[in-house]
Write a protein that holds these residues in place. Structure first.
Motif, PDB file in Angstrom:
ATOM      1  N   LEU A 111      -4.480  17.132  63.548  1.00  0.00           N
ATOM      2  CA  LEU A 111      -4.489  15.867  63.712  1.00  0.00           C
ATOM      3  C   LEU A 111      -2.939  15.323  63.506  1.00  0.00           C
ATOM      4  O   LEU A 111      -2.674  14.478  64.411  1.00  0.00           O
ATOM      5  CB  LEU A 111      -5.247  15.293  62.320  1.00  0.00           C
ATOM      6  CG  LEU A 111      -6.644  15.508  62.285  1.00  0.00           C
ATOM      7  CD1 LEU A 111      -7.395  15.123  60.899  1.00  0.00           C
ATOM      8  CD2 LEU A 111      -7.471  14.564  63.429  1.00  0.00           C
TER       9      LEU A 111
ATOM     10  N   THR B 171      -1.081  16.264  67.097  1.00  0.00           N
ATOM     11  CA  THR B 171      -1.663  15.565  68.192  1.00  0.00           C
ATOM     12  C   THR B 171      -1.568  14.182  67.958  1.00  0.00           C
ATOM     13  O   THR B 171      -1.189  13.523  69.172  1.00  0.00           O
ATOM     14  CB  THR B 171      -2.994  16.151  68.366  1.00  0.00           C
ATOM     15  OG1 THR B 171      -3.211  17.262  68.445  1.00  0.00           O
ATOM     16  CG2 THR B 171      -3.768  15.526  69.475  1.00  0.00           C
ATOM     17  N   PHE B 172      -1.687  13.483  66.898  1.00  0.00           N
ATOM     18  CA  PHE B 172      -1.800  12.138  67.053  1.00  0.00           C
ATOM     19  C   PHE B 172      -0.724  11.408  65.965  1.00  0.00           C
ATOM     20  O   PHE B 172      -0.714  10.417  65.724  1.00  0.00           O
ATOM     21  CB  PHE B 172      -3.080  11.575  66.320  1.00  0.00           C
ATOM     22  CG  PHE B 172      -4.324  11.980  67.011  1.00  0.00           C
ATOM     23  CD1 PHE B 172      -4.692  11.784  68.338  1.00  0.00           C
ATOM     24  CD2 PHE B 172      -5.307  13.250  66.512  1.00  0.00           C
ATOM     25  CE1 PHE B 172      -5.968  12.412  69.050  1.00  0.00           C
ATOM     26  CE2 PHE B 172      -6.330  13.615  67.276  1.00  0.00           C
ATOM     27  CZ  PHE B 172      -6.514  13.252  68.507  1.00  0.00           C
TER      28      PHE B 172
ATOM     29  N   ARG C 223      -9.833   6.553  59.759  1.00  0.00           N
ATOM     30  CA  ARG C 223      -9.422   5.138  60.621  1.00  0.00           C
ATOM     31  C   ARG C 223      -8.398   4.407  59.930  1.00  0.00           C
ATOM     32  O   ARG C 223      -7.741   3.365  60.590  1.00  0.00           O
ATOM     33  CB  ARG C 223     -10.866   4.535  60.918  1.00  0.00           C
ATOM     34  CG  ARG C 223     -11.426   4.099  59.278  1.00  0.00           C
ATOM     35  CD  ARG C 223     -12.744   3.373  59.846  1.00  0.00           C
ATOM     36  NE  ARG C 223     -13.652   3.227  58.444  1.00  0.00           N
ATOM     37  CZ  ARG C 223     -15.032   3.019  58.504  1.00  0.00           C
ATOM     38  NH1 ARG C 223     -15.260   2.919  59.597  1.00  0.00           N
ATOM     39  NH2 ARG C 223     -15.507   2.800  57.457  1.00  0.00           N
TER      40      ARG C 223
ATOM     41  N   VAL D 133      -6.515   6.536  63.632  1.00  0.00           N
ATOM     42  CA  VAL D 133      -7.286   7.190  64.221  1.00  0.00           C
ATOM     43  C   VAL D 133      -8.468   6.561  65.024  1.00  0.00           C
ATOM     44  O   VAL D 133      -8.896   5.555  64.299  1.00  0.00           O
ATOM     45  CB  VAL D 133      -7.788   8.493  63.770  1.00  0.00           C
ATOM     46  CG1 VAL D 133      -8.738   9.328  64.308  1.00  0.00           C
ATOM     47  CG2 VAL D 133      -6.393   9.328  63.027  1.00  0.00           C
ATOM     48  N   ARG D 134      -8.754   6.767  66.268  1.00  0.00           N
ATOM     49  CA  ARG D 134      -9.958   6.239  67.062  1.00  0.00           C
ATOM     50  C   ARG D 134     -11.175   7.076  66.993  1.00  0.00           C
ATOM     51  O   ARG D 134     -11.043   8.254  66.966  1.00  0.00           O
ATOM     52  CB  ARG D 134      -9.654   5.796  68.247  1.00  0.00           C
ATOM     53  CG  ARG D 134      -8.578   4.827  68.252  1.00  0.00           C
ATOM     54  CD  ARG D 134      -7.962   4.649  69.939  1.00  0.00           C
ATOM     55  NE  ARG D 134      -7.735   5.899  70.698  1.00  0.00           N
ATOM     56  CZ  ARG D 134      -7.549   6.284  71.852  1.00  0.00           C
ATOM     57  NH1 ARG D 134      -7.492   5.109  72.675  1.00  0.00           N
ATOM     58  NH2 ARG D 134      -7.294   7.217  72.330  1.00  0.00           N
ATOM     59  N   ASP D 135     -12.248   6.546  66.982  1.00  0.00           N
ATOM     60  CA  ASP D 135     -13.467   7.413  67.090  1.00  0.00           C
ATOM     61  C   ASP D 135     -13.664   8.242  68.385  1.00  0.00           C
ATOM     62  O   ASP D 135     -13.654   9.229  68.312  1.00  0.00           O
ATOM     63  CB  ASP D 135     -14.684   6.407  67.228  1.00  0.00           C
ATOM     64  CG  ASP D 135     -15.915   7.218  66.568  1.00  0.00           C
ATOM     65  OD1 ASP D 135     -16.022   8.383  66.477  1.00  0.00           O
ATOM     66  OD2 ASP D 135     -16.850   6.600  66.245  1.00  0.00           O
TER      67      ASP D 135
ATOM     68  N   ASP E  70     -11.277   9.860  69.504  1.00  0.00           N
ATOM     69  CA  ASP E  70     -10.134  10.726  69.460  1.00  0.00           C
ATOM     70  C   ASP E  70     -10.667  11.940  68.878  1.00  0.00           C
ATOM     71  O   ASP E  70     -10.205  13.282  68.859  1.00  0.00           O
ATOM     72  CB  ASP E  70      -8.950  10.764  68.420  1.00  0.00           C
ATOM     73  CG  ASP E  70      -8.101   9.262  69.139  1.00  0.00           C
ATOM     74  OD1 ASP E  70      -8.001   9.236  70.406  1.00  0.00           O
ATOM     75  OD2 ASP E  70      -7.660   8.559  68.351  1.00  0.00           O
ATOM     76  N   LEU E  71     -11.866  11.810  68.201  1.00  0.00           N
ATOM     77  CA  LEU E  71     -12.428  13.262  67.349  1.00  0.00           C
ATOM     78  C   LEU E  71     -13.096  14.073  68.327  1.00  0.00           C
ATOM     79  O   LEU E  71     -12.902  15.169  67.656  1.00  0.00           O
ATOM     80  CB  LEU E  71     -13.599  12.449  66.504  1.00  0.00           C
ATOM     81  CG  LEU E  71     -13.316  11.213  65.488  1.00  0.00           C
ATOM     82  CD1 LEU E  71     -14.483  10.972  64.551  1.00  0.00           C
ATOM     83  CD2 LEU E  71     -12.041  11.639  64.588  1.00  0.00           C
ATOM     84  N   ASP E  72     -13.582  13.749  69.375  1.00  0.00           N
ATOM     85  CA  ASP E  72     -13.844  14.789  70.164  1.00  0.00           C
ATOM     86  C   ASP E  72     -12.544  15.931  70.616  1.00  0.00           C
ATOM     87  O   ASP E  72     -12.836  17.124  70.562  1.00  0.00           O
ATOM     88  CB  ASP E  72     -14.552  14.486  71.267  1.00  0.00           C
ATOM     89  CG  ASP E  72     -16.083  13.975  71.068  1.00  0.00           C
ATOM     90  OD1 ASP E  72     -16.456  14.227  70.199  1.00  0.00           O
ATOM     91  OD2 ASP E  72     -16.600  13.151  72.131  1.00  0.00           O
ATOM     92  N   HIS E  73     -11.620  15.178  70.904  1.00  0.00           N
ATOM     93  CA  HIS E  73     -10.458  16.038  71.384  1.00  0.00           C
ATOM     94  C   HIS E  73      -9.894  16.520  70.150  1.00  0.00           C
ATOM     95  O   HIS E  73      -9.600  17.972  70.289  1.00  0.00           O
ATOM     96  CB  HIS E  73      -9.364  14.862  71.819  1.00  0.00           C
ATOM     97  CG  HIS E  73      -8.014  15.528  72.287  1.00  0.00           C
ATOM     98  ND1 HIS E  73      -8.077  16.725  73.063  1.00  0.00           N
ATOM     99  CD2 HIS E  73      -6.829  15.272  72.057  1.00  0.00           C
ATOM    100  CE1 HIS E  73      -6.718  17.002  73.416  1.00  0.00           C
ATOM    101  NE2 HIS E  73      -6.109  16.320  72.738  1.00  0.00           N
ATOM    102  N   ALA E  74      -9.900  16.089  68.924  1.00  0.00           N
ATOM    103  CA  ALA E  74      -9.364  17.094  67.783  1.00  0.00           C
ATOM    104  C   ALA E  74     -10.232  18.072  67.368  1.00  0.00           C
ATOM    105  O   ALA E  74      -9.819  19.121  66.923  1.00  0.00           O
ATOM    106  CB  ALA E  74      -9.410  15.874  66.618  1.00  0.00           C
TER     107      ALA E  74
END
Length: 357
Positions: A251, A254-255, A311, A315-317, A319-323
């Protein structure tokens, strides 16, 4: 569980750092530089603590041959390269890192490249100052490396220097340190010594952080928090990391999320995830919070006013798949299997800030 570990045998590696702890300990910086056989120090800090670095350099006189104040979160490689250039231009022979994880990380990154001796003056509860672990970021990817050259030679803990640490930063920094110890009790290479240190470190921070929230000027609470942070960091330096640190590195790198806030939010959720597979090892920690370990840590963090949801960090919803994909790629050892769907659900819960059950 402890007697079984003793009977079956264990390995305990002690990291050879020199620790100075106590009020006024920071007055010994010049003497510690000299004891390392050095005389030309580059002082490091973040832009936020530039004035502290400049003041220290002025007090050190000719011992300080330069100041570099661009340390940044997650130790970006390009910043390290600039710091290396400053080190060489000043003809420095050691570094003095003043601050928390960002500055300490920069000092480690320099030492990893040129083996420069390090003196750290810790002003937060990061704990990374007593580990031979470097996390650095390049092209949006954070990686970690462990090497003897990375471990600082001298660490100074002066509680007076933490009195100005804002309450919010004190809380997240302390929870970050706790995360080191929580993972240590179920680490693959844990041992009775590190487990005792981990539980005591968490206990000290559990007792200290509410006191800091109530009275930020309490030298007793500040001292107890530094003591706990030292123990938690020392433990992390001798055992392996698991799911919690893998997710936080993912996290953060990446972000570009704030390091301590990310750890604070993720800690209850990663602890809850691993609790079924490490119940015995985590029981002493559960006892400290009087509840399930995940729920107890969540309640504790909330009582301190810590950030509770990803959030809140923008962080965006989506983004969670990529994370999830990155966090489950080349996973660290973990007591519970790393399953993509379960990790995705864990991240969703942390994103929303729900209490783990």
């Amino acid at each position: 569980m402890r007697s079984i570990a003793v009977v079956s045998g264990f390995t305990y590696n002690v990291n050879p750092a020199r620790i100075l702890f106590g009020l006024g300990a920071s007055a010994n910086v010049a003497a510690e530089v000299s004891s390392l056989g050095c005389s030309r120090a580059l002082v490091l800090s973040t832009p936020f603590q530039a004035s502290d670095a400049e003041r220290l350099a002025a007090n050190l006189g000719p011992v300080a041959v330069g100041v570099f104040t661009q340390a940044a979160m997650h130790t970006p490689v390009d910043v390290t390269e600039n710091a290396m250039a400053a080190f060489e231009a000043a003809n420095a022979d050691c570094v003095i890192a003043v601050g928390g994880g960002s500055t300490i990380g920069l000092g480690k990154a320099i030492a990893y490249r040129n083996d420069a001796p390090q003196v750290v003056i810790a002003t937060t509860y990061a704990g990374s100052e007593v580990t031979p672990i470097l996390g650095q970021t390049e092209n949006g990817l954070k990686t970690t490396v462990r090497h003897a050259k990375i471990l600082p030679e001298v660490v100074i803990y002066d509680p007076e220097l933490t009195l100005g640490l804002p309450v919010a930063m004190s809380v997240t920094s302390g929870l970050n340190a706790m995360a080191h110890a929580v993972e240590a009790v179920y680490a693959e290479n844990r041992n009775p010594v590190t487990s005792l240190m981990a539980v005591e470190g968490v206990r000290a921070l559990r007792d200290a952080l509410p006191g800091i929230v109530e009275n930020p000027e309490s030298i007793e609470a500040r001292s107890e928090a530094l003591y706990g942070a030292w123990l938690c960091g020392a433990v992390l330096g001798t055992v392996g990391m698991a799911l919690h640190h893998k997710i936080c590195h993912t996290l953060g790198g990446t972000f570009d999320l704030p390091h301590a806030d990310t750890h604070a939010i993720m800690l209850p959720h990663s602890a809850a995830y691993n609790a079924p597979a490490a119940k015995g090892e985590m029981q002493p920690l559960t006892d400290l919070f009087g509840s399930s370990i995940g729920g107890g840590l969540w309640d504790f963090a909330k009582s301190l006013g810590a950030p509770m949801a990803l959030r809140e960090l923008n962080v965006r919803d989506v983004d969670l798949d990529h994370a999830t994909e990155i966090a489950t790629r080349n996973p660290y050892w973990n007591p519970r299997p790393i399953e993509s769907q379960a990790i995705r659900e864990l991240l969703q819960q942390a994103f929303e800030g729900r209490r783990p059950e």
